[in-house]
Design a protein around this motif. Structure first.
Motif, PDB file in Angstrom:
ATOM      1  N   THR A  14      28.038  24.129  21.631  1.00 50.69           N
ATOM      2  CA  THR A  14      28.557  25.152  22.257  1.00 50.69           C
ATOM      3  C   THR A  14      27.595  26.156  23.281  1.00 50.69           C
ATOM      4  OG1 THR A  14      30.266  25.321  20.755  1.00 50.69           O
ATOM      5  CG2 THR A  14      30.164  27.401  22.043  1.00 50.69           C
TER       6      THR A  14
ATOM      7  N   ARG B 214      26.842  37.486  16.779  1.00 52.08           N
ATOM      8  CA  ARG B 214      25.507  36.999  16.511  1.00 52.08           C
ATOM      9  C   ARG B 214      25.399  35.805  15.399  1.00 52.08           C
ATOM     10  NH1 ARG B 214      23.674  42.276  12.759  1.00 52.08           N
ATOM     11  NH2 ARG B 214      25.936  42.495  12.009  1.00 52.08           N
ATOM     12  N   SER B 215      26.604  35.120  15.696  1.00 44.14           N
ATOM     13  CA  SER B 215      26.438  33.772  14.451  1.00 44.14           C
ATOM     14  C   SER B 215      25.435  33.016  14.784  1.00 44.14           C
ATOM     15  CB  SER B 215      28.095  33.164  14.579  1.00 44.14           C
ATOM     16  OG  SER B 215      28.048  32.449  16.055  1.00 44.14           O
TER      17      SER B 215
ATOM     18  N   ILE C  60      26.137  29.672  15.165  1.00 45.54           N
ATOM     19  CA  ILE C  60      26.457  28.591  15.911  1.00 45.54           C
ATOM     20  C   ILE C  60      26.727  29.079  17.279  1.00 45.54           C
ATOM     21  CG2 ILE C  60      27.201  27.307  13.942  1.00 45.54           C
ATOM     22  CD1 ILE C  60      30.037  27.889  14.769  1.00 45.54           C
ATOM     23  N   VAL C  61      26.900  30.161  17.591  1.00 45.48           N
ATOM     24  CA  VAL C  61      27.252  30.582  19.134  1.00 45.48           C
ATOM     25  C   VAL C  61      26.546  31.823  19.571  1.00 45.48           C
ATOM     26  CG1 VAL C  61      28.735  31.013  20.851  1.00 45.48           C
ATOM     27  CG2 VAL C  61      29.553  30.071  18.779  1.00 45.48           C
TER      28      VAL C  61
ATOM     29  N   HIS D  79      27.334  42.956  18.005  1.00 46.82           N
ATOM     30  CA  HIS D  79      28.172  42.879  16.774  1.00 46.82           C
ATOM     31  C   HIS D  79      29.098  43.847  16.223  1.00 46.82           C
ATOM     32  CE1 HIS D  79      25.127  45.590  14.966  1.00 46.82           C
ATOM     33  NE2 HIS D  79      24.252  44.826  15.721  1.00 46.82           N
TER      34      HIS D  79
ATOM     35  N   ARG E   4      28.923  46.384  14.287  1.00 47.99           N
ATOM     36  CA  ARG E   4      28.486  47.574  14.126  1.00 47.99           C
ATOM     37  C   ARG E   4      27.728  48.276  15.447  1.00 47.99           C
ATOM     38  NH1 ARG E   4      26.231  46.371   7.870  1.00 47.99           N
ATOM     39  NH2 ARG E   4      27.684  44.558   8.125  1.00 47.99           N
TER      40      ARG E   4
ATOM     41  N   LEU F  88      30.737  49.957  22.274  1.00 50.74           N
ATOM     42  CA  LEU F  88      30.504  48.603  22.587  1.00 50.74           C
ATOM     43  C   LEU F  88      30.741  48.667  24.347  1.00 50.74           C
ATOM     44  CD1 LEU F  88      30.096  45.526  22.072  1.00 50.74           C
ATOM     45  CD2 LEU F  88      32.453  45.364  21.575  1.00 50.74           C
TER      46      LEU F  88
ATOM     47  N   ALA G 204      31.876  36.012  21.902  1.00 50.71           N
ATOM     48  CA  ALA G 204      32.011  34.937  20.732  1.00 50.71           C
ATOM     49  C   ALA G 204      32.133  35.695  19.386  1.00 50.71           C
ATOM     50  CB  ALA G 204      30.936  34.079  20.530  1.00 50.71           C
TER      51      ALA G 204
ATOM     52  N   GLY H 126      36.198  36.026  18.014  1.00 52.17           N
ATOM     53  CA  GLY H 126      37.302  35.410  17.276  1.00 52.17           C
ATOM     54  C   GLY H 126      38.207  36.570  17.039  1.00 52.17           C
ATOM     55  N   ARG H 127      38.434  37.518  17.890  1.00 56.57           N
ATOM     56  CA  ARG H 127      39.513  38.059  17.848  1.00 56.57           C
ATOM     57  C   ARG H 127      40.375  38.049  19.472  1.00 56.57           C
ATOM     58  NH1 ARG H 127      38.313  43.613  15.063  1.00 56.57           N
ATOM     59  NH2 ARG H 127      37.203  42.788  13.319  1.00 56.57           N
TER      60      ARG H 127
ATOM     61  N   PHE I 130      40.402  40.453  22.751  1.00 58.67           N
ATOM     62  CA  PHE I 130      39.420  41.714  22.475  1.00 58.67           C
ATOM     63  C   PHE I 130      38.771  42.536  23.463  1.00 58.67           C
ATOM     64  CE2 PHE I 130      35.573  43.669  20.897  1.00 58.67           C
ATOM     65  CZ  PHE I 130      35.766  44.517  19.764  1.00 58.67           C
TER      66      PHE I 130
ATOM     67  N   VAL J 103      38.387  31.244  20.278  1.00 57.03           N
ATOM     68  CA  VAL J 103      39.491  30.345  20.174  1.00 57.03           C
ATOM     69  C   VAL J 103      40.450  31.014  19.228  1.00 57.03           C
ATOM     70  CG1 VAL J 103      40.654  28.125  19.589  1.00 57.03           C
ATOM     71  CG2 VAL J 103      38.532  28.292  20.952  1.00 57.03           C
TER      72      VAL J 103
ATOM     73  N   VAL K  72      35.114  26.757  27.664  1.00 61.59           N
ATOM     74  CA  VAL K  72      33.835  26.350  26.853  1.00 61.59           C
ATOM     75  C   VAL K  72      34.379  25.105  25.709  1.00 61.59           C
ATOM     76  CG1 VAL K  72      32.332  27.069  24.960  1.00 61.59           C
ATOM     77  CG2 VAL K  72      33.006  28.876  27.115  1.00 61.59           C
ATOM     78  N   GLY K  73      35.621  25.116  25.452  1.00 64.10           N
ATOM     79  CA  GLY K  73      36.070  24.248  24.247  1.00 64.10           C
ATOM     80  C   GLY K  73      35.601  22.723  24.733  1.00 64.10           C
TER      81      GLY K  73
HETATM   82  P1  NAP Z   1      31.785  34.449  13.416  1.00 64.91           P
HETATM   83  O1  NAP Z   1      30.654  33.565  12.788  1.00 64.91           O
HETATM   84  O2  NAP Z   1      32.847  34.964  12.654  1.00 64.91           O
HETATM   85  O3  NAP Z   1      30.921  35.650  14.320  1.00 64.91           O
HETATM   86  C1  NAP Z   1      31.908  36.589  14.750  1.00 64.91           C
HETATM   87  C2  NAP Z   1      30.816  37.558  15.495  1.00 64.91           C
HETATM   88  O4  NAP Z   1      31.549  38.234  16.155  1.00 64.91           O
HETATM   89  C3  NAP Z   1      29.812  38.049  14.426  1.00 64.91           C
HETATM   90  O5  NAP Z   1      28.764  38.301  14.674  1.00 64.91           O
HETATM   91  C4  NAP Z   1      30.752  39.544  14.400  1.00 64.91           C
HETATM   92  O6  NAP Z   1      29.643  40.713  13.933  1.00 64.91           O
HETATM   93  C5  NAP Z   1      31.087  39.663  15.806  1.00 64.91           C
HETATM   94  N1  NAP Z   1      32.115  40.697  15.762  1.00 64.91           N
HETATM   95  C6  NAP Z   1      33.338  40.792  14.857  1.00 64.91           C
HETATM   96  N2  NAP Z   1      34.115  41.762  15.169  1.00 64.91           N
HETATM   97  C7  NAP Z   1      33.454  42.493  16.273  1.00 64.91           C
HETATM   98  C8  NAP Z   1      33.650  43.634  16.977  1.00 64.91           C
HETATM   99  N3  NAP Z   1      34.896  44.344  16.520  1.00 64.91           N
HETATM  100  N4  NAP Z   1      33.115  44.263  17.731  1.00 64.91           N
HETATM  101  C9  NAP Z   1      31.789  43.504  17.997  1.00 64.91           C
HETATM  102  N5  NAP Z   1      31.629  42.184  17.505  1.00 64.91           N
HETATM  103  C10 NAP Z   1      32.242  41.804  16.604  1.00 64.91           C
HETATM  104  O7  NAP Z   1      32.119  33.473  14.653  1.00 64.91           O
HETATM  105  P2  NAP Z   1      31.715  32.318  15.690  1.00 64.91           P
HETATM  106  O8  NAP Z   1      31.542  31.168  14.683  1.00 64.91           O
HETATM  107  O9  NAP Z   1      30.521  32.799  16.294  1.00 64.91           O
HETATM  108  O10 NAP Z   1      32.848  32.061  16.461  1.00 64.91           O
HETATM  109  C11 NAP Z   1      33.334  32.897  17.561  1.00 64.91           C
HETATM  110  C12 NAP Z   1      34.632  32.598  18.353  1.00 64.91           C
HETATM  111  O11 NAP Z   1      34.266  31.414  18.929  1.00 64.91           O
HETATM  112  C13 NAP Z   1      35.757  32.049  17.282  1.00 64.91           C
HETATM  113  O12 NAP Z   1      37.086  32.385  17.984  1.00 64.91           O
HETATM  114  C14 NAP Z   1      35.624  30.449  17.095  1.00 64.91           C
HETATM  115  O13 NAP Z   1      36.829  29.804  16.990  1.00 64.91           O
HETATM  116  C15 NAP Z   1      35.064  30.334  18.717  1.00 64.91           C
HETATM  117  N6  NAP Z   1      34.417  29.131  18.847  1.00 64.91           N
HETATM  118  C16 NAP Z   1      34.530  28.134  19.803  1.00 64.91           C
HETATM  119  C17 NAP Z   1      33.927  27.271  19.934  1.00 64.91           C
HETATM  120  C18 NAP Z   1      34.347  26.322  21.147  1.00 64.91           C
HETATM  121  O14 NAP Z   1      33.867  25.255  21.379  1.00 64.91           O
HETATM  122  N7  NAP Z   1      35.138  26.967  22.235  1.00 64.91           N
HETATM  123  C19 NAP Z   1      32.684  27.074  19.060  1.00 64.91           C
HETATM  124  C20 NAP Z   1      32.383  27.720  18.111  1.00 64.91           C
HETATM  125  C21 NAP Z   1      33.146  28.948  17.863  1.00 64.91           C
HETATM  126  P3  NAP Z   1      28.947  40.788  12.736  1.00 64.91           P
HETATM  127  O15 NAP Z   1      27.669  39.678  12.737  1.00 64.91           O
HETATM  128  O16 NAP Z   1      28.260  42.179  12.504  1.00 64.91           O
HETATM  129  O17 NAP Z   1      29.644  40.378  11.631  1.00 64.91           O
END
Ligand code: NAP
Length: 283
Positions: free
Chosen positions: A139, A164-165, A167-168, A187, A189, A193, A206, A208-209, A212, A229, A261-262
């Motif tokens: 990604t 800050r995951s 994978i992304v 992130h 916290r 923002l 990235a 997942g809301r 947003f 997504v 991106v998908g």
């Molecule tokens: P994840 O591991 O759940 O990480 C989400 C991140 O968002 C965390 O760092 C979290 O902060 C932050 N976050 C959550 N709520 C927030 C808020 N209110 N304000 C600011 N930051 C916030 O998700 P991910 O795996 O990175 O995936 C993110 C999205 O991308 C999902 O929708 C996933 O389906 C999508 N995705 C798409 C692809 C693609 O190919 N298109 C590939 C991978 C993922 P904390 O660290 O503080 O918890």
């Protein structure tokens, strides 16, 4: 300007197909990607089908191993050990998420670094941060390709990444930093923002809301990359983390969901599989 990941993917896959067509003569075979799918999660099944289709288009051999959700961690590790040892296998991908009784880290760590086409193995992650040769996660790699395709200059820009995951968020931040952007990682916290995102010249989201990121969080002329997504709670349709209707008029460049991106993620998986194959063949 809307960057179509679909169109760029089609172009890249056609180029890869032409390259792969030369491999039987040069190397005696084509690359082989093995995808392991555990359980029957519909989203995972759909992702795995997409990977299979892309392999077909590019001419990569694809084997999908289907296992019930009841498989034990030991049984899964045994399958991976067999694939690691198999000289005819170039890439191994275990579709995530896995059932709760299986420790995902144990599985990711068990895949040989040089067959880790997802770029999730700790040795690949470490190599990325050390600027050593590695497989870059699909990604983040796809995001940089889209920026390049759109002619976006990254050097010297203020980039803001929300998320800050492993994978992304983190790897895309590192790739932007390596291209000399000044990167801020936000992130859950992060305080105020919108005041941070309004400073962005390149904004990668990235989280997942659904929807947003609203129009007031983006300054005119921003390049917006939407990784999310999600399902729109009102319509049930696929949507991103960005409120596209509100943000698109302000953005200089934006990626849609779906079709952004998908598709690039799967295309970069094909690229990673070819890179792993070539690294082995040219050793
Ligand atoms: P994840 O591991 O759940 O990480 C989400 C991140 O968002 C965390 O760092 C979290 O902060 C932050 N976050 C959550 N709520 C927030 C808020 N209110 N304000 C600011 N930051 C916030 O998700 P991910 O795996 O990175 O995936 C993110 C999205 O991308 C999902 O929708 C996933 O389906 C999508 N995705 C798409 C692809 C693609 O190919 N298109 C590939 C991978 C993922 P904390 O660290 O503080 O918890």
């Amino acid at each position: 300007m809307i960057i179509s990941g679909k169109e760029l993917s089609a172009k890249m896959k056609a180029e890869m197909a032409a390259q792969v067509a030369t491999f039987p003569e040069k190397y005696g075979r084509v690359p082989h990607l093995v995808v392991i799918l555990v359980g029957e999660d519909p989203a995972s099944q759909s992702y795995v089908r997409g990977k299979g289709k892309a392999c077909e288009v590019v001419g990569i051999k694809n084997t999908t191993i289907l296992k019930p959700a009841s498989i034990t961690e030991e049984e899964l590790l045994d399958i991976i050990a067999g694939l690691n040892a198999d000289e005819g296998v170039d890439g191994i991908l275990v579709q995530l998420p896995l059932p709760d009784h299986i420790n995902e880290s144990h599985i990711i760590n068990a895949i040989r670094k040089d067959k880790d086409v997802d770029g999730f193995h700790p040795l690949n992650v470490a190599a990325l941060w050390m600027k050593e040769p590695c497989t870059v996660a699909c990604t983040p790699k796809g995001i940089i390709r889209m920026l390049d395709e759109a002619g976006v200059e990254i050097k010297g820009k203020r980039a803001v990444v929300i998320g800050r995951s492993q994978i992304v968020g983190l790897p895309v931040s590192k790739l932007l930093l390596d291209r000399h952007a000044t990167v801020t990682i936000c992130h859950s916290r992060t305080k105020d923002l919108p005041s941070v995102t309004r400073e962005a010249e390149i904004l990668v989201v990235a989280i997942g809301r659904p929807k947003f990121v609203t129009g007031d969080m983006v300054s005119p002329g921003t390049v917006v990359i939407d990784v999310g997504v999600n399902r729109d709670p009102e319509t049930g349709k696929l949507c991103g983390d960005v409120d596209f209707e509100a943000v698109e008029p302000k953005a200089s460049v934006i990626t849609p969901v779906p079709g952004g991106v998908g598709p690039m993620t799967i295309t970069c998986l094909m690229e990673n599989t070819i890179e792993c194959f070539l690294a082995k063949m040219q050793r």
